[in-house]
Design a protein around this motif. Structure first.
Motif, mmCIF file in Angstrom:
data_model
loop_
_atom_site.group_PDB
_atom_site.id
_atom_site.type_symbol
_atom_site.label_atom_id
_atom_site.label_comp_id
_atom_site.label_asym_id
_atom_site.label_seq_id
_atom_site.Cartn_x
_atom_site.Cartn_y
_atom_site.Cartn_z
ATOM 1 N N TRP A 195 0.813 -1.209 0.000
ATOM 2 C CA TRP A 195 0.000 0.000 0.000
ATOM 3 C C TRP A 195 0.852 1.266 0.000
ATOM 4 C CZ3 TRP A 195 -4.509 -0.516 -1.777
ATOM 5 C CH2 TRP A 195 -5.236 -1.674 -1.551
ATOM 6 N N LEU A 196 2.037 1.199 0.584
ATOM 7 C CA LEU A 196 2.925 2.367 0.545
ATOM 8 C C LEU A 196 3.320 2.688 -0.892
ATOM 9 C CD1 LEU A 196 4.608 4.478 2.086
ATOM 10 C CD2 LEU A 196 6.452 2.780 2.197
ATOM 11 N N TRP A 197 3.701 1.645 -1.641
ATOM 12 C CA TRP A 197 4.070 1.850 -3.042
ATOM 13 C C TRP A 197 2.840 2.183 -3.875
ATOM 14 C CZ3 TRP A 197 8.748 2.650 -4.960
ATOM 15 C CH2 TRP A 197 9.841 2.276 -4.173
ATOM 16 N N ASN A 198 1.701 1.598 -3.516
ATOM 17 C CA ASN A 198 0.462 1.936 -4.187
ATOM 18 C C ASN A 198 0.173 3.428 -4.030
ATOM 19 O OD1 ASN A 198 -2.433 2.180 -4.748
ATOM 20 N ND2 ASN A 198 -2.494 -0.041 -4.648
ATOM 21 N N PHE A 199 0.357 3.932 -2.822
ATOM 22 C CA PHE A 199 0.161 5.353 -2.561
ATOM 23 C C PHE A 199 1.133 6.199 -3.367
ATOM 24 C CE2 PHE A 199 1.596 9.124 -0.216
ATOM 25 C CZ PHE A 199 0.409 9.836 -0.152
ATOM 26 N N GLY A 200 2.405 5.838 -3.337
ATOM 27 C CA GLY A 200 3.421 6.617 -4.049
ATOM 28 C C GLY A 200 3.153 6.666 -5.541
ATOM 29 N N ILE A 201 2.818 5.512 -6.116
ATOM 30 C CA ILE A 201 2.563 5.456 -7.560
ATOM 31 C C ILE A 201 1.285 6.222 -7.897
ATOM 32 C CG2 ILE A 201 1.956 3.896 -9.455
ATOM 33 C CD1 ILE A 201 3.816 1.824 -8.074
ATOM 34 N N GLY A 202 0.243 6.027 -7.073
ATOM 35 C CA GLY A 202 -1.015 6.728 -7.320
ATOM 36 C C GLY A 202 -0.863 8.235 -7.215
ATOM 37 N N TYR A 203 -0.035 8.701 -6.292
ATOM 38 C CA TYR A 203 0.148 10.141 -6.107
ATOM 39 C C TYR A 203 1.024 10.744 -7.196
ATOM 40 C CZ TYR A 203 0.669 14.590 -3.718
ATOM 41 O OH TYR A 203 0.624 15.930 -3.406
ATOM 42 N N ALA A 204 2.073 10.015 -7.607
ATOM 43 C CA ALA A 204 3.042 10.575 -8.550
ATOM 44 C C ALA A 204 2.588 10.501 -10.000
ATOM 45 C CB ALA A 204 4.378 9.849 -8.403
ATOM 46 N N THR A 205 1.758 9.506 -10.334
ATOM 47 C CA THR A 205 1.439 9.264 -11.742
ATOM 48 C C THR A 205 0.810 10.460 -12.455
ATOM 49 O OG1 THR A 205 1.282 6.882 -11.417
ATOM 50 C CG2 THR A 205 0.163 7.777 -13.323
ATOM 51 N N PRO A 206 -0.179 11.167 -11.881
ATOM 52 C CA PRO A 206 -0.725 12.319 -12.605
ATOM 53 C C PRO A 206 0.347 13.350 -12.960
ATOM 54 C CG PRO A 206 -2.151 11.753 -10.786
ATOM 55 C CD PRO A 206 -0.894 10.938 -10.627
ATOM 56 N N TYR A 207 1.300 13.575 -12.054
ATOM 57 C CA TYR A 207 2.368 14.519 -12.347
ATOM 58 C C TYR A 207 3.297 13.992 -13.443
ATOM 59 C CZ TYR A 207 0.964 16.895 -8.044
ATOM 60 O OH TYR A 207 0.254 17.565 -7.066
ATOM 61 N N LEU A 208 3.407 12.658 -13.529
ATOM 62 C CA LEU A 208 4.277 12.067 -14.543
ATOM 63 C C LEU A 208 3.654 12.102 -15.932
ATOM 64 C CD1 LEU A 208 5.595 8.890 -12.639
ATOM 65 C CD2 LEU A 208 6.893 10.955 -13.183
ATOM 66 N N VAL A 209 2.355 11.846 -16.030
ATOM 67 C CA VAL A 209 1.741 11.653 -17.345
ATOM 68 C C VAL A 209 0.942 12.848 -17.846
ATOM 69 C CG1 VAL A 209 1.636 9.165 -17.001
ATOM 70 C CG2 VAL A 209 -0.334 10.545 -16.396
ATOM 71 N N ASN A 210 0.450 13.705 -16.954
ATOM 72 C CA ASN A 210 -0.379 14.825 -17.397
ATOM 73 C C ASN A 210 0.452 15.906 -18.073
ATOM 74 O OD1 ASN A 210 -2.562 13.510 -16.351
ATOM 75 N ND2 ASN A 210 -2.897 14.905 -14.633
ATOM 76 N N SER A 211 -0.228 16.716 -18.894
ATOM 77 C CA SER A 211 0.423 17.873 -19.506
ATOM 78 C C SER A 211 0.164 19.105 -18.650
ATOM 79 C CB SER A 211 -0.118 18.094 -20.925
ATOM 80 O OG SER A 211 -1.520 18.289 -20.890
ATOM 81 N N GLY A 212 0.841 20.188 -18.956
ATOM 82 C CA GLY A 212 0.629 21.429 -18.225
ATOM 83 C C GLY A 212 1.776 21.756 -17.295
ATOM 84 N N ALA A 213 1.705 22.944 -16.716
ATOM 85 C CA ALA A 213 2.773 23.426 -15.835
ATOM 86 C C ALA A 213 2.919 22.530 -14.616
ATOM 87 C CB ALA A 213 2.474 24.858 -15.399
ATOM 88 N N GLY A 214 4.154 22.217 -14.281
ATOM 89 C CA GLY A 214 4.445 21.396 -13.113
ATOM 90 C C GLY A 214 4.336 19.907 -13.339
#
Length: 536
Positions: A430-449
């Motif tokens: 669940w720790l890695w699940n949390f990390g991946i779930g939290y980081a993925t939008p920042y990794l794949v989405n477009s836009g600033a940041g």
């Protein structure tokens, strides 16, 4: 190989003859808990793409090409709502160890469903963002408790000859939950009111109710009862699971095996979380704990939850028009390919399936990444190839790493530290699940940041699957067909690289821990041999 008196019986090993359907059904029902886990995990990706939910918790936008509903949720909020469940499950998984040791495996499930239902009810009835997030956290704590207690319960109660398939049934139930979430989301997504997302959210209360009622009919784990000193209750529980009488020699041998292993562990002192990392004994507890922690981490790092958390959004951004239907299709693959995996666990074994499953996933993910960065979103053939490769990748995961990670975690720990070690392993998931779930939008989405990786994120998942191959080869032994007490012997007397050969010796000689220590009741075979010796 350790010496000593060796039994030649067929060996009960872990709960009974192969014809005992009632016992298998009881242990198998516990896998229903996986539906709570899978449904809760799978429903959020579709809910966060629904217009009414976005209108209530998101922001309006004029960029309808990227956001067809006319609303969007910023990456920060999307990360939070998706990953916060895993924060709750992390806490619940860690608490699962003490709960299992104090309340018991079975009674702990009742507490878990109560906590889970409270969180679901809060999500279903709320109108405020903060209340929705709190509901996600509370529901996550319930899921975390369940994910620790159920594999532990199944491993301790299932017969050794089918234990892998039974525990694998927990993962199958998770995939069914994911599929149900996808189907329900697809059925309600076009509603233009709160029912669009409240229906798929509230249905979770039905799953919790079914699990609660069913668990009333199941016995407590005999291994937990022996650990608590309730030997008579343990015998009664084992008899229910095996359909054997309390005076049956196999019941006596099984009880003595469990008791002998526990006494050896207790001789080392009371167990704590620090004892899970003890490396000074021949039991290799530190290796086993780290193996459990890392196999759950690597399972998440295969990237599978990227598809189930962000599948609809990813497929939409890749130019696929009906992303919800593609999500349903990938879930169907996940469900049905888990079945051959459950069969192969007891035929092929844990170790080879983990290695070759990671090989297939690694190849598919690199190909998805390469195709994704070399074709346009209007290339129909390329999009079809991308979907096909994603389905092959899901099939490889579903038939190997999906069920086997739970099987390994449920069976590799000695009884004295099992609850705590499983809770640490599940918390890692669940720790890695949390990390991946939290980081993925920042990794794949477009836009600033945001990194705007898009399909290039599969280069990361392909590389982590390469790590899965290396880890499985050097750290995971072959435990197919062994009782939990025999797995203790396997760790004491072999390494992951030599485990297959030593395992064959244990099975060929039907070695029992109690017999090696001389703490074994007289069996009918022994009486016959003694009678023959007297005649001679």
């Amino acid at each position: 190989m350790a010496g000593g008196h060796v039994a030649k019986d067929s060996g009960l090993g872990a709960n009974g003859p192969r014809g005992n359907i009632a016992g298998l059904l009881m242990v198998g029902f516990a896998a229903f808990a996986g539906i709570l886990y899978g449904y809760d995990t799978g429903t959020i990706g579709g809910i966060t793409a629904m217009k009414d939910w976005l209108r209530l918790f998101g922001q309006p936008t004029t960029d309808t090409d990227t956001h067809p509903t006319g609303y969007f949720i910023p990456s920060g909020r999307q990360s939070l709502v998706t990953s916060i469940l895993s924060a709750g499950t992390f806490v619940g998984a860690l608490v699962g160890g003490p709960v299992a040791d104090s309340l018991g495996r079975r009674n702990g499930v009742f507490l878990a469903t109560l906590v889970f239902s409270t969180g679901v009810a809060l999500q279903t009835g709320c109108h405020q963002w903060a209340a929705y997030i709190v509901g996600r956290v509370i529901a996550g704590m319930g899921v975390g408790l369940i994910s620790t207690l159920i594999p532990m319960y199944q491993s301790e109660c299932a017969p050794k000859w089918i234990r892998g398939a039974v525990v694998g049934g927990y993962q199958w139930a998770i995939t069914i939950g994911l599929l149900l979430a996808s189907v329900v989301n697809n059925a309600t997504k076009d509603r233009d009111d709160h029912s669009a997302w409240r229906i798929p959210t509230g249905i979770q209360l039905v799953w919790a109710f079914v699990l609660t009622i069913g668990m009333f009919w199941l016995p407590e784990s005999p291994r937990f009862l022996i650990k608590q000193g309730h030997d008579e209750a343990a015998i009664h529980s084992l008899c229910r699971l095996t359909s054997l009488s309390p005076t049956d020699p196999q019941i006596e041998l099984e009880i003595q095996d469990i008791r002998t292993s526990l006494e050896e562990e207790k001789a080392l002192g009371e167990s704590s979380y620090l004892d899970c990392f003890r490396s000074s004994t021949g039991n290799k507890i530190a290796l086993r704990t780290l193996s459990g922690i890392f196999i759950q981490a690597w399972q998440q790092l295969t990237g599978i939850n990227f598809i189930f958390y962000y599948g609809p959004t990813f497929f939409q951004n890749s130019g696929i028009k009906n992303a919800f239907l593609v999500s349903v299709a990938t879930n169907i693959v996940n469900v049905f390919m888990t079945l051959p995996g459950m069969w192969a666990i007891e035929r092929v074994g844990r170790r080879p399936l983990l290695i070759w499953g990671a090989v297939v996933m690694c190849i598919c993910e690199y190909l998805v990444a390469i195709i994704g960065v070399t074709i346009s979103v209007t290339n129909k053939s390329g999009q079809q190839a991308l979907i096909a490769l994603v389905c092959i990748y899901i099939a490889a995961f579903a038939s190997t790493w999906g069920p086997i990670a739970w099987v390994v975690v449920g069976e590799i720990f000695p009884l004295n530290v099992r609850a705590k070690a499983i809770s640490l392993s599940t918390a890692s998931n669940w720790l890695w699940n949390f990390g991946i779930g939290y980081a993925t939008p920042y990794l794949v989405n477009s836009g600033a940041g945001n990194a705007n990786l898009g399909a290039k994120v599969f280069f990361i998942w392909g590389s982590t699957c390469l790590g899965c191959i290396i880890f499985s080869f050097f750290c995971i032994p072959e435990t197919k067909g062994l009782s939990l007490e025999q797995i203790d012997l396997l760790y004491q007397n072999s390494t992951p690289l030599t485990s297959a050969r030593y395992r064959k010796e244990l099975i060929a000689n039907d070695v029992h821990v109690a017999e090696l220590k001389g703490n074994v009741p007289t069996s009918p075979r022994d009486e016959k041999e003694m009678a023959q010796e007297e005649k001679v």
